[in-house]
Design a protein around this motif. Sequence first.
Motif, PDB file in Angstrom:
ATOM      1  N   SER A  60       0.736  -1.200   0.249  1.00  0.00           N
ATOM      2  CA  SER A  60       0.013   0.215  -0.049  1.00  0.00           C
ATOM      3  C   SER A  60       0.878   1.115   0.128  1.00  0.00           C
ATOM      4  O   SER A  60       1.884   1.448   0.196  1.00  0.00           O
ATOM      5  CB  SER A  60      -0.674   0.064   1.326  1.00  0.00           C
ATOM      6  OG  SER A  60       0.357   0.372   2.755  1.00  0.00           O
ATOM      7  N   SER A  61       0.043   2.388  -0.574  1.00  0.00           N
ATOM      8  CA  SER A  61       0.463   3.600  -0.197  1.00  0.00           C
ATOM      9  C   SER A  61       1.573   3.642   1.035  1.00  0.00           C
ATOM     10  O   SER A  61       2.273   4.824   1.360  1.00  0.00           O
ATOM     11  CB  SER A  61       0.068   4.536  -1.008  1.00  0.00           C
ATOM     12  OG  SER A  61      -0.315   5.336  -1.797  1.00  0.00           O
ATOM     13  N   GLU A  62       0.834   3.753   2.037  1.00  0.00           N
ATOM     14  CA  GLU A  62       1.043   4.448   3.116  1.00  0.00           C
ATOM     15  C   GLU A  62       2.353   3.158   3.526  1.00  0.00           C
ATOM     16  O   GLU A  62       3.049   3.954   4.438  1.00  0.00           O
ATOM     17  CB  GLU A  62      -0.197   3.351   4.282  1.00  0.00           C
ATOM     18  CG  GLU A  62      -1.441   5.030   4.130  1.00  0.00           C
ATOM     19  CD  GLU A  62      -2.301   3.678   2.849  1.00  0.00           C
ATOM     20  OE1 GLU A  62      -3.007   4.613   3.173  1.00  0.00           O
ATOM     21  OE2 GLU A  62      -1.779   2.898   2.605  1.00  0.00           O
ATOM     22  N   PHE A  64       4.510   2.024   2.186  1.00  0.00           N
ATOM     23  CA  PHE A  64       5.843   2.360   0.857  1.00  0.00           C
ATOM     24  C   PHE A  64       6.583   3.396   1.112  1.00  0.00           C
ATOM     25  O   PHE A  64       7.404   3.825   1.510  1.00  0.00           O
ATOM     26  CB  PHE A  64       4.739   2.818  -0.776  1.00  0.00           C
ATOM     27  CG  PHE A  64       5.809   2.863  -1.663  1.00  0.00           C
ATOM     28  CD1 PHE A  64       6.059   4.061  -1.584  1.00  0.00           C
ATOM     29  CD2 PHE A  64       6.409   2.211  -2.449  1.00  0.00           C
ATOM     30  CE1 PHE A  64       7.153   4.960  -2.540  1.00  0.00           C
ATOM     31  CE2 PHE A  64       7.872   2.581  -3.101  1.00  0.00           C
ATOM     32  CZ  PHE A  64       8.148   4.171  -3.369  1.00  0.00           C
ATOM     33  N   THR A  65       5.416   4.450   1.367  1.00  0.00           N
ATOM     34  CA  THR A  65       5.893   5.352   2.257  1.00  0.00           C
ATOM     35  C   THR A  65       6.858   5.005   3.745  1.00  0.00           C
ATOM     36  O   THR A  65       7.786   5.756   3.698  1.00  0.00           O
ATOM     37  CB  THR A  65       4.576   6.449   2.389  1.00  0.00           C
ATOM     38  OG1 THR A  65       4.170   6.791   1.692  1.00  0.00           O
ATOM     39  CG2 THR A  65       4.846   8.194   3.640  1.00  0.00           C
TER      40      THR A  65
END
Lengths: 209, 190
Positions: A60-62, A64-65
């Motif tokens: 997910s983007s979270e 990944f971040t």
Amino acid sequence: MHEHVTEWLGAYLDGELHKGRQNEIEEHLAKCALCRSELDALSRLSAELHAFTPLHPSISSERFTAQVVLQLPRQVDRTLPKAFHSVVWWSIPGFLLLAWAFLQTAGLIAIIVTMSVNAGLFGDVSLWLFPPEHHWNLLSTLLGFLGGGLSENERAFLLLAHDAEMIIEHILGPFILQVVLGLMFWGWLAGWWAQHRQKTNNYKMKGNE
Amino acid sequence: MVDYDLLTLDEIQLINKAQQGDRNAFGTLVYKYHLGVVNVVYRICGDLDLAEDTAQDAFIRAWQKLPNYQPRAPFRSWLYRIAVNIAIDILRRQQPSELLEEQYCANEDNPETLVAEQEQAAQVQRAILTLPQASRVVLVLREYEGLSYQEIANVLDIPLGTVMSRLNYARACLRNLLGVFAQSLEVEHA
């Protein structure tokens, strides 16, 4: 425009043409079936390219971040250069104004003192404050020694040079300094205005996204 | 890690904070552009796992170069430039990997449609991967990220006319590969 416009159709479809060219293309399309077919084919190609989107990334983007932020190298006192630059930038007009004020004050004091000396207020102290200009006396003495006295032209030249020195030292010099300070201040102001406009344009560009 | 309150903050302010070392602010930018960067790299290289790893590298490199960023161009263009350069470096070192049809999502209700659509999607991506690198990058930035011609020119540091010609070439190639032709010209001759 009589020839086909196929080379412009991609840009036309993307909305990248200026108004004049766009009108020309539209006029041509109204008359040319070939170009209309080409435009239609380009539209279908674009649709096909966008028909399927890849599966969402495996994380997910979270997450990944979080992974990226954990890997960020340590910043070494990154704040100082920018803050320092900002302090220096905003100190410039202050220093320029101080320099100008100093010049004005020094000039004013010089005028007051000169007037006082001329009025005889300082008495013998004036000899200490304003010693005779030895280099001129020495020069004229030397010339007199060498030439058995100064001629009229030589004397006139010396007086002219003396006056020129007075003008340069007491009038032209301060004037030039003030002009330089003024130019520096206006230069700083122009730089600030340019930065301000750039930031405003960037806000506008962001609004177009 | 992601401060969702910062998502509403003006991007310029986010960048300023990140330039001063605020990792949360930079994390917000990462969150915002994550999918776009992955998508660009994936379309150029053809491997989703590689694209995710490359996207991480791109963001880390962006963090390191952030003090040099000047807001003369949009942050997105600057970021994509970094990602594209990394992707191109990867292409030079290795061949595009075999595409996995499973990388594509489609109609999950009908398994037969799913397979057909996955195959079609893979065909599109294979066609894109056959394009010369220069044209492929321009096509990806235009078609999949919606960058304007000027933005593409800024990202790749090429003239506007070159963007247009490479895009025309890419589209012409893809039309041949994917069989997208103009309608019959019988109407014209009728």
